[in-house]
Scaffold this active site. Structure first.
Site, short mmCIF file in Angstrom:
data_model
loop_
_atom_site.label_atom_id
_atom_site.label_comp_id
_atom_site.label_asym_id
_atom_site.label_seq_id
_atom_site.Cartn_x
_atom_site.Cartn_y
_atom_site.Cartn_z
N THR A 118 0.94 -1.22 0.15
CA THR A 118 0.08 -0.05 0.02
C THR A 118 1.08 1.33 0.02
O THR A 118 2.01 1.39 0.63
CB THR A 118 -0.89 -0.08 1.30
OG1 THR A 118 -1.38 1.45 1.54
CG2 THR A 118 0.06 -0.35 2.36
N TYR A 126 -1.56 0.23 10.16
CA TYR A 126 -1.84 -0.39 9.03
C TYR A 126 -0.73 -0.57 8.23
O TYR A 126 -0.13 -1.46 7.55
CB TYR A 126 -3.07 0.06 8.27
CG TYR A 126 -3.05 -0.23 6.67
CD1 TYR A 126 -3.44 -1.56 6.60
CD2 TYR A 126 -3.10 0.62 5.87
CE1 TYR A 126 -3.92 -1.94 5.36
CE2 TYR A 126 -3.34 0.06 4.39
CZ TYR A 126 -3.56 -1.15 4.11
OH TYR A 126 -3.83 -1.52 2.94
#
Ligand code: UDP
Length: 323
Positions: free
Chosen positions: A116, A140
């Protein structure tokens, strides 16, 4: 080719299954259905199991003998990660350690991993190249960076090869409306804006109008989920052709503001988007958009459906069908 799609009942995984099947490959889905949907598994078998359970993984590798693995089974919601870091590290990192152990036992040596742009944190320069320092600002992003480091260590010691794709904002739905984005709770901008336009659940919360951007709202690089799926196929093909491991952004190179997205939602639906202005959401960098050179060079990647209008139109068609 048979490919094990770990987390294939989820949003991106299910679109990848569809793309694989459309070109004649054979996706086998491994999913614990904690966030994914049984109805999104339509292009091959579903094996219900948990990546943290070696027994489940060994069983699916023994039964199906996949040539490669794609990994999508992760916790993704930034706010949840801040509240539940242990659950994130367990699923997103320990889960991958467990998966890699099973791959090794099964002599399966090729992995496409969902990373990501959150691994970059707040960028020092834009567009974001893959060489930007990785300094994530939330749990995250840190779990995804930890896995990137783990993969690099393993690839340098063993025959194992991988592609880590650093996605920007996955969005849209299958253009035929068959599958789409179904998170619960939904935290993402486009589904929430469409929900508000459709009069479901009250006005949308707009997080921050005082950023140093074109109109004060955050800017993001929205990539259509079918384009993203095709980037996975290209990454898989490269690895199957013998390429060394690589990391690569997947985005369009263009940022759109939150307000521009609301305009697109109004144009597509013909409905106003009621919204209320809230404080900034913690952990949101003001602007994120990808440098796309490496994805072009390495993957031959050119987004075909990632203009804002098509993204919002496809998402709207999907929601009109299921709402
Ligand atoms: N956003 C918003 N309201 C929402 C959801 C998102 O204002 O209900 C904003 C969010 O603060 C960010 C942008 O929209 O600036 C994109 O957020 P999203 O969660 O869709 O993706 P992210 O960029 O966090 O991966």
């Amino acid at each position: 080719m048979r490919v094990l799609i770990v987390g294939g009942a989820g949003y991106i995984g299910s679109h990848v299954c569809k793309a694989l099947a459309q070109r004649g490959d054979e996706p086998v889905v491994f999913d614990n259905l904690s966030r994914g949907h049984r109805h999104a598994v339509r292009w091959g078998p579903l094996f219900e199991g948990d990546i943290r359970q070696a027994r489940d993984l060994d069983a699916v590798f023994t039964q199906y003998r996949p040539a490669a693995v794609m990994h999508f089974a992760a916790n993704i919601e930034v706010g949840e990660g801040q509240r539940e870091p242990l659950a994130f590290w367990d699923n997103n990192v320990a889960g991958v350690v467990s998966l890699l152990g099973a791959m090794k036992r099964a002599a399966c040596e090729v992995l496409v991993f969902s990373s990501t742009c959150a691994t970059y944190g707040t960028p020092q320069s834009l567009p974001l190249t893959e060489d930007e320092p990785q300094t994530p600002i939330n749990v995250y992003g840190r779990t995804k960076l930890a896995v990137e480091q783990l993969l690099a260590d393993i690839a340098s010691a063993e025959a194992f090869r991988y592609a880590a794709l650093r996605y920007f904002n996955a969005s849209g739905a299958s253009p035929d409306g068959e599958i789409g984005e179904e998170h619960d709770p939904e935290t993402h901008l486009i589904p929430n804006a469409l929900k508000a336009a459709a009069g479901r659940g009250g006005p949308m919360k707009l997080f921050g109008v005082d950023y140093d951007t074109s109109d004060g709202t955050c800017e993001r690089d929205f990539i259509h989920v079918m384009d993203l799926a095709n980037a996975h196929l290209a990454a898989l093909d490269r690895l199957q052709d013998g390429a060394h491991s690589f990391v690569c952004n997947v985005g369009t190179g263009t940022g759109y503001s939150v307000k521009a997205v609301l305009d697109a939602v109004e144009a597509v639906t013909g409905l106003p988007v009621p919204y209320e202005i809230h404080d900034r959401r913690p952990g949101d960098p003001p602007r994120l958009y990808a440098d796309v050179e490496r994805s072009r060079d390495l993957l031959g990647f050119r987004p075909e459906r990632s203009d804002l209008h098509s993204i919002v139109q496809d998402a709207w068609n999907f929601y009109k069908r299921i709402w």
